[in-house]
Design an enzyme around this catalytic site. Structure first.
Site, PDB file in Angstrom:
ATOM      1  N   SER A   1      -9.327   2.185   3.323  1.00 34.69           N
ATOM      2  CA  SER A   1      -8.456   2.927   2.438  1.00 34.69           C
ATOM      3  C   SER A   1      -7.468   2.048   1.664  1.00 34.69           C
ATOM      4  CB  SER A   1      -7.664   3.951   3.272  1.00 34.69           C
ATOM      5  OG  SER A   1      -6.852   3.295   4.263  1.00 34.69           O
TER       6      SER A   1
ATOM      7  N   SER B   1      -9.891  -0.384   7.312  1.00 29.43           N
ATOM      8  CA  SER B   1      -9.348  -0.148   5.975  1.00 29.43           C
ATOM      9  C   SER B   1      -8.720  -1.343   5.278  1.00 29.43           C
ATOM     10  CB  SER B   1      -8.332   0.994   6.026  1.00 29.43           C
ATOM     11  OG  SER B   1      -8.977   2.222   6.253  1.00 29.43           O
TER      12      SER B   1
ATOM     13  N   LYS C   1       0.833  -1.199   0.000  1.00 30.43           N
ATOM     14  CA  LYS C   1       0.000   0.000   0.000  1.00 30.43           C
ATOM     15  C   LYS C   1       0.873   1.256   0.000  1.00 30.43           C
ATOM     16  CE  LYS C   1      -3.817   2.055   2.706  1.00 30.43           C
ATOM     17  NZ  LYS C   1      -4.644   1.885   3.925  1.00 30.43           N
TER      18      LYS C   1
END
Length: 451
Positions: free
Chosen positions: A163, A187, A88
């Site tokens: 996210s 997330s 990420k």
């Protein structure tokens, strides 16, 4: 409904890291070939998904060549040796940009890897690229980033959730077999639930946060997203340093069902479908009593802690360069400035009390069980949704069932629980403190028995 699944997936769609490792060690495939398969899948599908925001093809192939040479010399670095993996974009990587999803860091290049990335590389994993994050990981929809929105592989017009949007989409679509995400209010689990992947939020403090851009220092977690529980266990063991020795199955595992309607509106078709899957895994489910009294205190503590800590991180940027923020994220940060010190201290104290109260449920149950989300994936940019006849903000809906487990810091995993109207839904399972791998092993056993 335009989709890249299930008829046109990437090479690693549904793949097992364990099986890939077996093929590597048998000489049926090389690390370079696996890496090239990932790069080819990204080339084919990322234009539709926008899951990756940076790919280092040559760097990945160089890592793979090293991994092949190590195996050839008899140096096997473990079950992730030669396995392509994605990181990420709020997690630092020394060899490629890390933008945190924001124009503030458009040209940022860290000088060293985050601790979790360093551990993955030491285990022989091949880092192929960075996946899209909602700007500064401050949003659960995955469609507000300097690099745009990630599209759900099951329906490209729908959001992935966030996210860790790109990480979940990349795994679900088969671009990589594993990805690393972060989870502050859901997330990892939210996009995993909406995309049909396995997403694990470990217990608080089990994975080092060094080199991960903070959203909320109290609530942030790092964890893996994969195709199955076994792979997720391997990845978690690697980034946490915990032993991956399998735990013996618990006879007569006691599962407590949390009534999601206590948390707010929930699509009844979604919840009934997920509960049916839970019953197949665990047998009889006893409904937990009393948790409804904690929901509002949990939400207040969550909001005050996250907002206060997020604003502290970004206050100077908000004051000096507000125009570089995505508008929705900037608005949330400005609202966060209203949380005063007294409310923050009260929330930290409430967090400890709530954690103790919820942990007591494990005197009667081995695991707590509930849906990951009360809905299927909304449309991209959708901000309100009708659930059971009530208009609800999309943000509130997707966070409603996950954030309690960040406040309490308990290990929680989302596993695929079938489909509703052609879209994935997820089952969330929570365990007591310090039972991270125990939780995954019990679920693996339940899945084997259910088959």
């Amino acid at each position: 409904m335009e989709s890249v699944l299930p008829h046109n997936p990437g090479f690693f769609h549904g793949a097992s890291v364990v099986e890939l490792g077996r093929r590597l060690r048998a000489g049926d495939v090389t690390c370079i070939e696996l890496t090239q398969a990932s790069l080819d899948s990204i080339t084919k599908l990322n234009p539709y998904l926008n899951a990756f925001v940076h790919v280092d093809a040559q760097g990945a192939l160089d890592q793979a060549a090293w991994a092949d040479s190590e195996l050839g010399a008899g140096r096997d670095h473990g079950p992730l040796h030669g396995i392509p993996i994605a990181i990420k974009d709020n997690i630092d990587t020394f060899d490629m940009p890390t933008t945190y999803g924001s124009a503030h860091f458009a040209t940022h290049r860290p000088t060293k890897d985050a601790a979790c990335v360093a551990r993955l590389r030491a285990a022989g994993a091949i880092v192929v690229g960075k996946t899209l994050t909602h700007e500064f990981a401050f949003g659960p929809t995955g469609d507000r980033s300097a690099q745009g929105a990630t599209h759900n592989p099951w329906d490209l017009s729908r959001m992935t959730g966030g996210s860790s949007a790109g990480s979940a989409a990349a795994v679900a679509a088969g671009l990589v077999p594993l990805a690393i995400g972060t989870d502050t209010g859901g997330s990892i689990r939210i996009p995993s639930g909406l995309c049909g992947a396995v997403g694990f939020k470990p217990g608080v403090g089990t994975v080092p946060m060094e080199g991960v851009f903070p959203l909320s220092k109290t609530l942030d977690h790092v964890g893996p997203i994969g195709n199955n529980l076994e792979d997720v266990a391997i990845a978690f063991s690697t980034i946490s340093g915990q032993s991956d020795a399998e735990h013996a199955p618990v006879a007569g595992l006691r599962a407590g069902w949390i009534d999601v309607h206590s948390f707010g509106p929930a699509d009844r078709l979604v919840t009934s479908s997920i509960k049916l899957q839970a019953q197949k895994l665990f047998g009889n489910l006893e409904v937990i009593q009393g948790i409804e009294d904690m929901i509002m205190p949990l939400r207040v503590a969550m909001a005050d802690i996250q907002r206060r800590e997020a604003y502290e991180v970004h206050a100077q940027r908000v004051a000096e360069r507000p125009e570089l923020f995505e508008a929705e994220v900037l608005e949330r940060l400005r609202m966060s400035a209203s949380v005063k010190e007294e409310a923050y201290v009260t929330a930290l104290s409430a967090r400890l009390e709530l954690t103790a109260a919820i942990t007591r449920y494990f005197d009667d149950f081995d695991v707590l069980v509930m849906p990951t989300l009360p809905i299927t994936a909304p449309m991209l940019d959708q901000r309100e949704v009708v659930i059971d006849g009530r208009m609800v903000s999309v943000r509130d809906a997707v966070l409603s069932l996950t954030s309690a487990w960040n406040i309490t810091g308990l290990p929680a995993v989302s596993i695929p629980a079938g489909f509703v109207n052609g879209l994935p839904v997820g089952l969330q399972v929570i365990a007591a403190p310090d039972r991270d791998l125990w939780l995954i092993d019990q679920l693996r056993h339940c899945q084997r028995v259910a088959k």
